[in-house]
Design a protein around this motif. Structure first.
Motif, PDB file in Angstrom:
ATOM      1  N   GLN A 144       0.465  -1.209   0.086  1.00 20.68           N
ATOM      2  CA  GLN A 144      -0.238   0.275   0.302  1.00 20.68           C
ATOM      3  C   GLN A 144       1.020   1.121   0.141  1.00 20.68           C
ATOM      4  N   GLN A 191       1.336   4.081  -2.989  1.00 21.80           N
ATOM      5  CA  GLN A 191       0.473   4.762  -2.465  1.00 21.80           C
ATOM      6  C   GLN A 191      -0.801   4.601  -2.419  1.00 21.80           C
ATOM      7  N   ASP A 227      -4.448   4.656  -1.782  1.00 20.24           N
ATOM      8  CA  ASP A 227      -5.903   4.314  -1.035  1.00 20.24           C
ATOM      9  C   ASP A 227      -6.092   3.435  -0.745  1.00 20.24           C
ATOM     10  N   THR A 228      -7.019   3.898   0.706  1.00 16.34           N
ATOM     11  CA  THR A 228      -6.609   1.873   1.683  1.00 16.34           C
ATOM     12  C   THR A 228      -8.526   1.915   1.188  1.00 16.34           C
ATOM     13  N   SER A 229      -9.004   2.708   0.732  1.00 13.51           N
ATOM     14  CA  SER A 229     -11.016   1.418   0.652  1.00 13.51           C
ATOM     15  C   SER A 229     -10.673   0.831  -1.066  1.00 13.51           C
ATOM     16  N   SER A 230      -9.922   1.675  -1.586  1.00 18.48           N
ATOM     17  CA  SER A 230      -9.737   1.158  -3.170  1.00 18.48           C
ATOM     18  C   SER A 230      -8.530  -0.399  -2.999  1.00 18.48           C
ATOM     19  N   LEU A 251      -5.572   4.314   9.270  1.00 18.34           N
ATOM     20  CA  LEU A 251      -6.382   3.908   8.362  1.00 18.34           C
ATOM     21  C   LEU A 251      -7.328   2.494   8.166  1.00 18.34           C
ATOM     22  N   GLU A 291     -11.021   2.773   8.051  1.00 15.14           N
ATOM     23  CA  GLU A 291     -12.284   2.028   7.314  1.00 15.14           C
ATOM     24  C   GLU A 291     -12.871   0.911   7.517  1.00 15.14           C
TER      25      GLU A 291
END
Lengths: 258, 258
Positions: free
Chosen positions: B128, B132, B134-137, B175, B179
């Motif tokens: 991740q 870089q 995105d956490t929700s992706s 993060l 989520e």
């Protein structure tokens, strides 16, 4: 109106009504037991579906699956924290409260005894005799063409036969075991029977012998031995019936009947 | 081609493939366990339906019902031989074989350790960071718009947050706990979560404090205390955060920042 006879009837009815109350409590408890077991099973089934779905995804291309870090994390998680949760639930007996209730009910509620069951069976057979009712009509709950009660299951008929047998009433044993057999063949999807065809044949054979028909008893015992060739008591009975038949033949010869 | 780095990757892949085999065995055993439990439950449900049907028949006219000898016999039978059968089945634990298998699997099959889970989590977080993402992706299993794996559940996200917390990695804790919270609200029918909203708030508050934002930490702690007013550690933290905030104000005043 009144009098001892009616008094007895009222007492008996009051007792039966108490049994209906017992049954009501047992049903409620059984419902609760089934509900918690179903909740547990539904949770496990959800988990299983999830595992199966993921696992079949993985099987399509194992190397691609496990070399993906998200999948690697999810697989590892499924086999650590998730699996421990599943394992704990599998091992957790969710029905204990309801099982404890059952034990308590034995002392708190009115239950009929085995003698009561025998008494109820005898009362029913007496009714059958008095009104000369056809066995299969009684079993269908029909008396003189009127639907008088629910239908009996093969198990209900078997138990009537068994109670008759216990009372050395071989006449009714034969009637009701035959009825149990007929009903059993009509209930192919009933898996709650507490007996087998072989059990019926054994009761029938012995009661038929007791009623004086040794040839029929031998035929049924042979039928039973086709199902269970190593049935010890049936093999013993077979030899006994064959000897009896031979002796009777001998006796008739000596009397000059032949 | 070759070289130690590739060798390590192959070893890791081979181990992951072994875990898939473990999972396959566990799924089969779980299926078996569910099947026997369902058979038992279906039997009990059939019996319950029968009891309920008869009982509701009886309730329409209790006196008429119990004064009928067929019904009297059937009711007595239901509460003697039938009920004993139900009771025995309720008390009979049908899943023991499968539970014994589970115990054996612990020594026979390859299971990942808690360290493996931590390692898999760290590997995923490193990916991740490197790209870089995105956490929700990542949580949706999408990397650069491509469906890369299955979606993560709120529980999968929570566990990533928990693993980060264990590693004192408060940045990723925040993060992934955020989520987990977002996903939890999207999963209203998911009852297999191993955590509550209060659990998330506690992790979030403490990690946010560790990341230097005491005001946010206090806000979240107050939110947690609205859910669980008597939460001991949260009440302690609330006093601590309030004191810290007061001291910082004092410090700024002394420095003349005010």
């Amino acid at each position: 109106v009144g009098g001892p006879a009616n008094g007895e009837v009222y007492t008996a009815l009051a007792e039966m009504e108490e049994l209906l109350e017992t049954e009501s409590v047992l049903i409620t408890n059984l419902e609760g037991y089934i509900r918690v077991q179903e909740d547990k099973l539904n949770f496990l089934k959800n988990k299983m579906d999830e595992y199966q779905r993921e696992h079949s995804d993985a099987s399509h291309d194992i190397t691609a699956y496990v070399s993906n870090p998200i999948n690697a994390y999810l697989l590892t998680k499924r086999l650590t924290t998730d699996w421990r949760q599943v394992e704990n639930l599998m091992e957790h007996d969710v029905g204990t409260d309801f099982l404890q209730n059952i034990t308590q009910y034995r002392s708190l509620l009115k239950f009929p005894s085995d003698e009561d069951l025998n008494g109820a069976a005898v009362a029913l057979l007496r009714l059958q005799d008095t009104y000369q009712l056809d066995t299969s009509s009684v079993a269908r709950g029909k008396l003189n063409g009127i639907q008088y009660s629910t239908e009996m299951s093969s198990d209900d008929c078997f138990e009537l036969g068994r109670q008759s047998y216990v009372n050395h009433d071989y006449y009714h044993t034969v009637l009701w075991m035959n009825e149990a057999m007929a009903r059993m063949l009509e209930e192919p999807t009933n898996h709650t029977q507490s007996f087998t065809k072989a059990d019926i044949l054994e009761y029938l054979a012995f009661s038929t012998y007791k009623e004086g028909n040794i040839e029929s008893a031998l035929t049924m015992t042979n039928e039973l031995l086709q199902l269970l060739p190593h049935h010890e008591r049936a093999n013993g009975n077979k030899r006994f019936y064959e000897k009896e038949i031979a002796q009777q033949l001998q006796l008739r010869k000596m009397k000059g009947d032949d």
